[in-house]
Design an enzyme around this catalytic site. Structure first.
Site, PDB file in Angstrom:
ATOM      1  N   SER A  34       0.820  -1.213   0.000  1.00  9.11           N
ATOM      2  CA  SER A  34       0.000   0.000   0.000  1.00  9.11           C
ATOM      3  C   SER A  34       0.854   1.263   0.000  1.00  9.11           C
ATOM      4  CB  SER A  34      -0.892   0.040   1.252  1.00  9.11           C
ATOM      5  OG  SER A  34      -1.757  -1.045   1.263  1.00  9.11           O
ATOM      6  N   HIS A  65      -3.562   0.573  -4.560  1.00  6.95           N
ATOM      7  CA  HIS A  65      -3.038  -0.605  -5.265  1.00  6.95           C
ATOM      8  C   HIS A  65      -3.451  -0.502  -6.732  1.00  6.95           C
ATOM      9  CE1 HIS A  65      -1.809  -3.276  -1.847  1.00  6.95           C
ATOM     10  NE2 HIS A  65      -2.488  -2.348  -1.210  1.00  6.95           N
ATOM     11  N   HIS A  87      -5.703  -9.187  -1.192  1.00  6.48           N
ATOM     12  CA  HIS A  87      -5.628  -9.472   0.243  1.00  6.48           C
ATOM     13  C   HIS A  87      -6.756 -10.423   0.659  1.00  6.48           C
ATOM     14  CE1 HIS A  87      -3.857  -5.437  -0.246  1.00  6.48           C
ATOM     15  NE2 HIS A  87      -3.083  -5.744   0.764  1.00  6.48           N
ATOM     16  N   TYR A  89      -8.692 -10.039   3.182  1.00  6.35           N
ATOM     17  CA  TYR A  89      -9.893  -9.295   3.608  1.00  6.35           C
ATOM     18  C   TYR A  89     -10.766  -8.863   2.433  1.00  6.35           C
ATOM     19  CZ  TYR A  89      -7.048  -5.114   2.628  1.00  6.35           C
ATOM     20  OH  TYR A  89      -6.258  -4.174   2.032  1.00  6.35           O
ATOM     21  N   GLU A  90     -10.220  -8.921   1.231  1.00  7.33           N
ATOM     22  CA  GLU A  90     -11.034  -8.580   0.059  1.00  7.33           C
ATOM     23  C   GLU A  90     -11.931  -9.741  -0.343  1.00  7.33           C
ATOM     24  OE1 GLU A  90      -8.765  -6.165  -3.030  1.00  7.33           O
ATOM     25  OE2 GLU A  90      -7.146  -6.908  -1.769  1.00  7.33           O
ATOM     26  N   ALA A 117       3.143  -2.128   3.812  1.00  8.17           N
ATOM     27  CA  ALA A 117       2.993  -1.066   4.805  1.00  8.17           C
ATOM     28  C   ALA A 117       2.575  -1.760   6.091  1.00  8.17           C
ATOM     29  CB  ALA A 117       1.923  -0.084   4.355  1.00  8.17           C
ATOM     30  N   MET A 218      -1.406  -6.791   6.901  1.00  8.41           N
ATOM     31  CA  MET A 218      -2.492  -7.661   6.415  1.00  8.41           C
ATOM     32  C   MET A 218      -2.067  -8.415   5.151  1.00  8.41           C
ATOM     33  SD  MET A 218      -5.550  -4.871   6.928  1.00  8.41           S
ATOM     34  CE  MET A 218      -5.611  -3.856   8.421  1.00  8.41           C
ATOM     35  N   SER A 219      -0.789  -8.717   5.043  1.00  6.10           N
ATOM     36  CA  SER A 219      -0.300  -9.355   3.803  1.00  6.10           C
ATOM     37  C   SER A 219       0.995 -10.120   4.058  1.00  6.10           C
ATOM     38  CB  SER A 219      -0.058  -8.273   2.742  1.00  6.10           C
ATOM     39  OG  SER A 219       1.045  -7.464   3.119  1.00  6.10           O
ATOM     40  N   ASN A 242       2.734   3.805  10.410  1.00  8.92           N
ATOM     41  CA  ASN A 242       2.104   4.382  11.602  1.00  8.92           C
ATOM     42  C   ASN A 242       2.562   3.548  12.785  1.00  8.92           C
ATOM     43  OD1 ASN A 242       0.187   2.402  10.110  1.00  8.92           O
ATOM     44  ND2 ASN A 242      -0.456   2.288  12.244  1.00  8.92           N
ATOM     45  N   HIS A 255      -6.198   4.690   6.720  1.00  3.70           N
ATOM     46  CA  HIS A 255      -5.568   4.306   5.455  1.00  3.70           C
ATOM     47  C   HIS A 255      -4.864   5.494   4.788  1.00  3.70           C
ATOM     48  CE1 HIS A 255      -4.750   1.550   2.236  1.00  3.70           C
ATOM     49  NE2 HIS A 255      -5.400   2.261   1.336  1.00  3.70           N
TER      50      HIS A 255
HETATM   51  N1  HPA Z   1      -2.358  -2.377  11.266  1.00  5.50           N
HETATM   52  C1  HPA Z   1      -2.508  -3.319  10.322  1.00  5.50           C
HETATM   53  N2  HPA Z   1      -2.086  -3.181   9.091  1.00  5.50           N
HETATM   54  C2  HPA Z   1      -1.457  -2.034   8.772  1.00  5.50           C
HETATM   55  C3  HPA Z   1      -1.280  -1.007   9.690  1.00  5.50           C
HETATM   56  C4  HPA Z   1      -1.742  -1.190  11.026  1.00  5.50           C
HETATM   57  O1  HPA Z   1      -1.613  -0.321  11.886  1.00  5.50           O
HETATM   58  N3  HPA Z   1      -0.623   0.006   9.065  1.00  5.50           N
HETATM   59  C5  HPA Z   1      -0.415  -0.423   7.783  1.00  5.50           C
HETATM   60  N4  HPA Z   1      -0.934  -1.654   7.607  1.00  5.50           N
END
Ligand code: HPA
Length: 282
Positions: A34, A65, A87, A89-90, A117, A218-219, A242, A255
């Protein structure tokens, strides 16, 4: 969710569709997470193939993406870049998420560089830092969502593949050295993949810390599991977008913040990736 188990024929059909568009024989696969799409802009003599033009390729629906393959050269190496990924979750199955890796293997890719990310769990991490993935926790796999679930395809690898040193120790060492020399704020740490799409609660974050997690996303874990099953060398790089304090009332990630941090992270990751590409031979 589909429960289809892909066969060698499915992977070969997708590989054939790619071969129709370019004669390039990629040796390196690169997955861009991402906010990291811009890394593909540097690829020379690029052939772009949208995912929806390749049979069975999962198409990412997420903002940030692009959803296409970029085949060309980078630092003189023949690369196959995924600008975005599917992903869990999709709604994709783990098998679908692993599909592009199998296609890379059929095309002859030997090295996978995977980026993502991630949220910083380790208290010493800051947004914009790069984490060289030392190891991962396959939490979803432990819960029954492993991309190798289903019939084993012995041409790729064994039924029970080792995941020790999944992230190549020599490539990790080189990545650390490149980051250090370039003055890039960096760490080496453990990544965990959760399903998402909801972000973690503060209590989740405290639990992940107890698990020994340094960064959460998440990947990556499904793709790396498939890559290692097939014997590819893997380098994993998390861009910390973050941080997560785990304190009740702390600001939640969003996001937009993830995409914003990508701007800082792209040149840092590019430096490391270019350095690695100049150091490998096939
Ligand atoms: N949590 C989960 N997935 C992420 C995060 C997060 O804080 N930041 C970027 N992808």
């Amino acid at each position: 969710m589909t429960t289809k188990f892909f066969t060698m024929q499915d992977f070969q059909a997708a590989a054939a569709a790619i071969r129709q568009r370019t004669k390039l024989q990629p040796k390196v696969g690169l997955i861009l997470g991402s906010g990291l799409n811009a890394l593909a802009d540097s690829v020379e003599n690029a052939t772009n193939i949208p995912y929806d033009e390749i049979p069975d390729f999962p198409v990412s629906t997420v903002q940030g993406h692009v959803g296409r393959l970029v085949l060309g050269t980078l630092e003189g190496q023949a690369v196959m870049v995924m600008q975005g990924r599917g992903h869990f979750y999709e709604g994709y199955s783990m098998g679908q998420i692993g599909f592009p890796i199998r296609v890379m293997q059929v095309l002859g890719v030997e090295l996978l560089i995977v980026t993502n990310a991630a949220g910083g769990i380790n208290r010493t991490y800051h947004a914009g830092d790069v984490m060289i993935i030392h190891d991962h926790i396959n939490l979803l796999g432990m819960a029954g969502q492993n991309p190798l679930h289903g019939p084993n395809i012995a041409e790729f690898g064994p039924r029970f593949p080792s995941m020790n040193d999944a992230y190549d120790p020599e490539l990790r060492r080189r990545a650390l050295e490149i980051a250090r020399q370039a003055g890039i704020p960096h760490h080496e740490g453990v990544y965990i993949c959760l399903s998402g799409p909801s972000f973690e609660t503060p209590a989740d974050v405290r639990l992940l810390r107890i698990f020994g997690t340094d960064a959460v996303g998440m990947s990556t874990v499904p793709e790396v599991t498939v890559a290692r099953h097939g014997g590819m060398r893997v380098l994993g790089l998390s861009g910390i977008s973050n941080t997560l304090s785990g304190e009740a009332g702390s600001p939640p990630p969003d996001h937009e913040e993830v995409l914003e941090a990508g701007k800082l992270l792209v040149p840092r990751l590019e430096t490391i990736i270019r350095g690695i590409l100049t150091s490998v031979s096939f």
